[in-house]
Scaffold this motif. Structure first.
Motif, PDB file in Angstrom:
ATOM      1  N   ASN A 547       0.856  -1.132  -0.001  1.00 22.80           N
ATOM      2  CA  ASN A 547      -0.079   0.092   0.076  1.00 22.80           C
ATOM      3  C   ASN A 547       0.809   1.233  -0.082  1.00 22.80           C
ATOM      4  N   LYS A 548       0.178   2.349   0.041  1.00 18.03           N
ATOM      5  CA  LYS A 548       0.882   3.588  -0.160  1.00 18.03           C
ATOM      6  C   LYS A 548       1.678   3.924   1.077  1.00 18.03           C
ATOM      7  N   ALA A 549       1.319   3.602   2.031  1.00 17.28           N
ATOM      8  CA  ALA A 549       1.997   3.859   3.282  1.00 17.28           C
ATOM      9  C   ALA A 549       3.574   3.034   3.750  1.00 17.28           C
ATOM     10  N   SER A 550       3.602   2.182   2.552  1.00 14.96           N
ATOM     11  CA  SER A 550       4.703   1.246   2.525  1.00 14.96           C
ATOM     12  C   SER A 550       5.919   1.993   1.612  1.00 14.96           C
ATOM     13  N   GLN A 551       7.082   1.579   2.012  1.00 13.52           N
ATOM     14  CA  GLN A 551       8.267   2.122   1.223  1.00 13.52           C
ATOM     15  C   GLN A 551       8.456   1.270  -0.025  1.00 13.52           C
ATOM     16  N   SER A 552       7.573  -0.004  -0.045  1.00 19.08           N
ATOM     17  CA  SER A 552       7.697  -0.752  -1.079  1.00 19.08           C
ATOM     18  C   SER A 552       6.611  -0.660  -2.161  1.00 19.08           C
ATOM     19  N   TYR A 553       5.822   0.549  -1.806  1.00 19.03           N
ATOM     20  CA  TYR A 553       4.450   0.876  -2.848  1.00 19.03           C
ATOM     21  C   TYR A 553       5.361   0.839  -4.235  1.00 19.03           C
ATOM     22  N   ASP A 554       4.563   0.110  -5.269  1.00 20.45           N
ATOM     23  CA  ASP A 554       4.654   0.266  -6.581  1.00 20.45           C
ATOM     24  C   ASP A 554       5.770  -0.640  -7.029  1.00 20.45           C
ATOM     25  N   ASN A 555       6.729  -1.238  -6.030  1.00 19.22           N
ATOM     26  CA  ASN A 555       7.855  -2.008  -6.293  1.00 19.22           C
ATOM     27  C   ASN A 555       7.467  -3.251  -7.383  1.00 19.22           C
ATOM     28  N   LYS A 556       8.494  -3.666  -8.182  1.00 17.76           N
ATOM     29  CA  LYS A 556       8.425  -4.811  -8.956  1.00 17.76           C
ATOM     30  C   LYS A 556       9.660  -5.576  -9.101  1.00 17.76           C
ATOM     31  N   ILE A 557       9.737  -6.684  -8.412  1.00 20.00           N
ATOM     32  CA  ILE A 557      11.292  -7.092  -8.353  1.00 20.00           C
ATOM     33  C   ILE A 557      11.490  -8.200  -9.575  1.00 20.00           C
ATOM     34  N   ALA A 558      12.696  -8.484  -9.950  1.00 19.03           N
ATOM     35  CA  ALA A 558      13.106  -9.203 -10.941  1.00 19.03           C
ATOM     36  C   ALA A 558      12.749 -10.544 -10.642  1.00 19.03           C
ATOM     37  N   ASN A 559      12.745 -11.487 -11.729  1.00 17.34           N
ATOM     38  CA  ASN A 559      12.480 -12.802 -11.461  1.00 17.34           C
ATOM     39  C   ASN A 559      11.298 -13.149 -10.976  1.00 17.34           C
ATOM     40  N   SER A 560      10.213 -12.569 -11.114  1.00 21.30           N
ATOM     41  CA  SER A 560       8.772 -12.730 -10.562  1.00 21.30           C
ATOM     42  C   SER A 560       7.973 -13.480 -11.531  1.00 21.30           C
ATOM     43  N   THR A 561       8.498 -13.605 -12.774  1.00 17.92           N
ATOM     44  CA  THR A 561       7.231 -14.076 -13.770  1.00 17.92           C
ATOM     45  C   THR A 561       6.843 -15.460 -13.442  1.00 17.92           C
ATOM     46  N   TYR A 562       7.890 -16.417 -12.964  1.00 24.55           N
ATOM     47  CA  TYR A 562       7.233 -17.734 -12.412  1.00 24.55           C
ATOM     48  C   TYR A 562       7.659 -17.840 -10.995  1.00 24.55           C
ATOM     49  N   THR A 563       6.904 -18.621 -10.260  1.00 30.80           N
ATOM     50  CA  THR A 563       7.335 -18.813  -8.887  1.00 30.80           C
ATOM     51  C   THR A 563       6.393 -20.291  -8.244  1.00 30.80           C
ATOM     52  N   SER A 564       6.769 -20.662  -7.167  1.00 36.15           N
ATOM     53  CA  SER A 564       6.305 -21.683  -6.666  1.00 36.15           C
ATOM     54  C   SER A 564       6.054 -21.072  -5.151  1.00 36.15           C
TER      55      SER A 564
END
Length: 713
Positions: A547-564
């Motif tokens: 959310n907007k109160a987070s420092q990670s708002y709008d973050n998008k990390i690498a290697n996220s296309t596939y996961t388990s």
């Protein structure tokens, strides 16, 4: 035959009575789990004693016979032990009645059968035992006592009528009789022990026999499992499951090396991370059967059922999750998400860690434990006993588990149109109010029910219509109706999830959401018939959002296309730029090499049988299958370390428990470490300074020589 006068009973009479008593024993145990409840109609159909027996000719399932045989072994041990039919028989029935009443009380009070872990109550306090006893049970106990007294009296009477006095072996040669009895005890006891110890292990004679007789494990609902397969077999199956093979080289020294290796890795990662996980609230949302139906091969839907979530995924960490389930297996995905462990590492005999593993473990590390117990809460708008969640969540350290049942009843329970399940909107509202009621940061677990199978045209004004794509096999009417209904449910989830995120954006405290679908619904009959669709039918949608109160708002990390799901804790920490434990550092390394991993999967509802053949499914960052034989040295080491770590936690000696391997850094712990380090440095400096002050700069002879030289000059 029994006559009015005393007579010498034949062995055929004993054999007939043995069978009758054995049937009575099985019937008592089946009565114990046969209850009428409105919840049963939703989770599984009610199967009474007659339904249990009639499957022999309706479905060619002979589990009734199987239960007779296994229970008969116990009866046989008593007969060989006492050599008195009229003593062993009432003891046998008394045991069945006592166990049946305990079973019945637990089913009534908790809608859950007795589990092997419940045997701890034998040496626990009375308060623990009392939790099994529902109100009004005194009448059941009273009538049982009366019936048992009548039975004992009848057996005493018949014993006097029987000139053999119930002796199974009444020969004159006592040594031979004793030998027969000892052999009988050893043989029946050994068969029972071997069967009980291996019936839950795939590939053993006991497991093969059980399946041949019609045993179909149904452990999502322990009561239904007992009704369907027999109370005794359902219990024994969970008694000694094979968890994992011990990895080569497992030892305390090996685990210490692993701990040090990933402590160093955690230190390296944490140098560049500024935040702490528990300085934010984290919400895990397991969305029942959520997946994008437009990705299913051969299908076309006239409208997009998830435009809002599709837009969310574009803006934040997101991708596809490889699922081990299809149409079922929810708790296994949940287990992996909460623990970071992988079903791929377990033996194929371990089909449900929530039932077969967690209740008996003394150490159960889970992601929520980075927060305090009072700040770990869970919501599931259904039965608390499903998958034994009420037991598991206590083990994990959740303080409250809100469901449709006491003691913690979920507040909102609205349903959509004629759907039998509580809506996602209601589940979200219940959790949101809990989060709004405190300024503390929390770990919140939400498991929804809205999109649970089956899909029976529940929704009015359903605008969604599915069809086969050009060149694909046409869909049946039942399949089309189910997919149309499912798509409408997805649309409702799409809207309510967006509304939840909008509400979380209004909170002043930071919140990160991990949202994922557990598996595809088991409705894609046509697509499932094509084995080339195996992976496609095991990929669901997920995203990690702040959310907007987070420092990670709008973050998008690498290697996220596939996961388990086992990688969610590592990915969410990276998304939050949060410091990690050595365990999470390991998972971070693992995910950098293998994006997703699951045990072998197939295109059909697997029930609760794992597939022992075939290699684990590994996907790279592009979603392509990986061959384990071609892994580089680093990846092979990570795979081996994973097996060692998971074995130590679940089946080993818990060497890692006494280390900081699972300890996630907090601001408080880092401050304490920094203070301790500073204090140690100050002490070292003071000691060095003190040593320098005490030591003379030169020896007396050197000083005298210097003085003489000076005077000569």
């Amino acid at each position: 035959m029994i006559s009015l006068g005393a007579s010498r009973f034949s062995h055929w009479t004993y054999a007939t009575l043995f069978l009758i008593f054995d049937i009575v024993g099985v019937s008592i145990l089946q009565w114990a789990v046969t209850i009428s409840s409105s919840r049963v109609a939703l989770s599984s159909p009610l199967i009474g004693l007659w339904g249990f027996i009639s499957t022999m000719w309706t479905d060619l399932r002979f589990v009734f016979i199987l239960n007779l045989i296994v229970l008969g072994l116990i009866y046989g041990i008593l007969l060989f032990l006492t050599n008195r039919f009229w003593i062993a028989s009432p003891i046998f029935i008394i045991i069945c009645v006592v166990l049946g009443i305990i079973e019945h009380m637990k089913v009534i009070s908790r809608y859950e059968t007795v589990l092997p872990s419940d045997m701890d109550f034998l040496h626990s306090d009375a308060g623990t035992v009392a939790t099994f006893i529902p109100a009004g049970s005194q009448w059941i106990i009273l009538w049982a006592i009366i019936a048992l007294l009548a039975l004992v009296g009848l057996c005493i009477f018949v014993n006097h009528m029987d000139l053999r006095r119930g002796r199974i072996f009444d020969g004159q040669n006592r040594a031979l009789t004793a030998t027969f009895r000892v052999c009988g005890i050893l043989v029946t006891g050994l068969i029972f022990a071997l069967f009980s110890g291996s019936v839950g292990t795939v590939g053993t004679w006991a497991n093969t026999t059980s399946k041949f007789m019609g045993d179909i494990p149904s452990m999502w609902d322990s009561v239904y499992d007992a009704q369907r397969n027999g109370t005794l077999i359902a219990f024994l199956r969970q008694l000694n499951p094979k968890v994992m093979e011990e990895p080569d080289g497992y030892s305390q020294a090996t685990m210490k090396r692993i701990a040090k290796r990933y402590e160093a890795e955690a230190d390296s990662i944490n140098e560049t991370r500024k935040n702490y996980q528990n300085d934010s609230s984290v919400v895990y949302i397991l969305s029942e059967s959520f997946s994008d139906p437009t990705r299913v091969p051969g299908l076309s839907i006239d409208q997009d059922p998830m435009p809002k979530i599709r837009a969310i995924k574009q803006k934040t960490t997101s991708g596809l999750m490889l699922s081990s389930g299809y149409g079922g297996g929810t708790a296994n995905l949940e287990f992996q998400a909460l623990t970071g462990m992988s079903m791929a590492n377990f033996d194929s005999s371990l089909t449900s860690p929530y039932q077969q593993l967690i209740p008996s473990l003394s150490w159960t590390p889970s992601v929520n434990q980075s927060w305090s117990s009072k700040n770990s809460v869970a919501f599931h708008p259904y039965e608390s006993s499903m998958y034994s969640r009420s037991t598991v969540y206590k083990k994990f350290g959740f303080s409250n588990f809100y469901t449709l049942e006491k003691p913690d009843i979920i507040k909102y329970q609205d349903k959509l149109d004629s759907s039998p399940y509580v809506s996602d909107e209601s589940a979200y509202k219940s959790a949101l109010e809990e989060m709004q009621a405190t300024t503390s940061n929390q770990f919140v677990q939400i498991v929804t029910m809205q999109n649970h199978m089956p899909y029976n045209n529940w929704y009015a004004n359903n605008q969604f219509h599915v069809a086969a794509t050009s060149g694909s096999e046409s869909l049946g009417s039942d399949e089309s109706l189910a997919i149309d209904t499912y798509a409408k449910g997805m649309s409702y989830t799409d809207s309510s999830t967006q509304e939840l995120l909008d509400s979380l954006n209004k909170l002043s405290k930071p919140v990160t959401v991990v949202f994922y679908g557990d598996h595809l619904p088991g409705i894609y009959t046509t697509a499932g018939a094509d084995s080339s669709n195996a992976i496609a039918l095991h990929e669901t949608d997920y995203f990690i959002w702040s959310n907007k109160a987070s420092q990670s708002y709008d973050n998008k990390i690498a290697n996220s296309t596939y996961t388990s799901p086992n990688f969610f804790s590592a990915q969410s920490a990276e998304h939050m730029n949060a410091k990690v434990s050595p365990y999470t550092a390991f998972l971070t390394d693992m995910h950098s090499k293998i994006s997703a991993m699951e045990p072998p999967v197939v295109n059909k509802i697997q029930g609760w049988d794992r597939i022992p053949e075939g290699q684990t499914i590994y996907l790279d960052s592009a979603g392509n299958p990986m061959d384990a034989r071609s892994f580089d040295a680093k990846t092979k080491q990570l795979v081996r370390d994973y097996q060692l770590i998971q074995y130590d936690i679940t089946a080993g000696k818990h060497y890692l428990e006494d280390t900081d391997f699972m300890t996630t850094p907090t601001a408080k712990s880092d401050a304490a470490k920094a203070a301790a380090k500073q204090l140690a440095e100050e002490k070292a400096a003071a000691k060095k300074q003190s040593a320098a002050a005490v030591s003379p700069s030169a020896s007396p002879s050197e000083s005298k020589a210097t003085a003489n030289t000076s005077s000569g000059q």
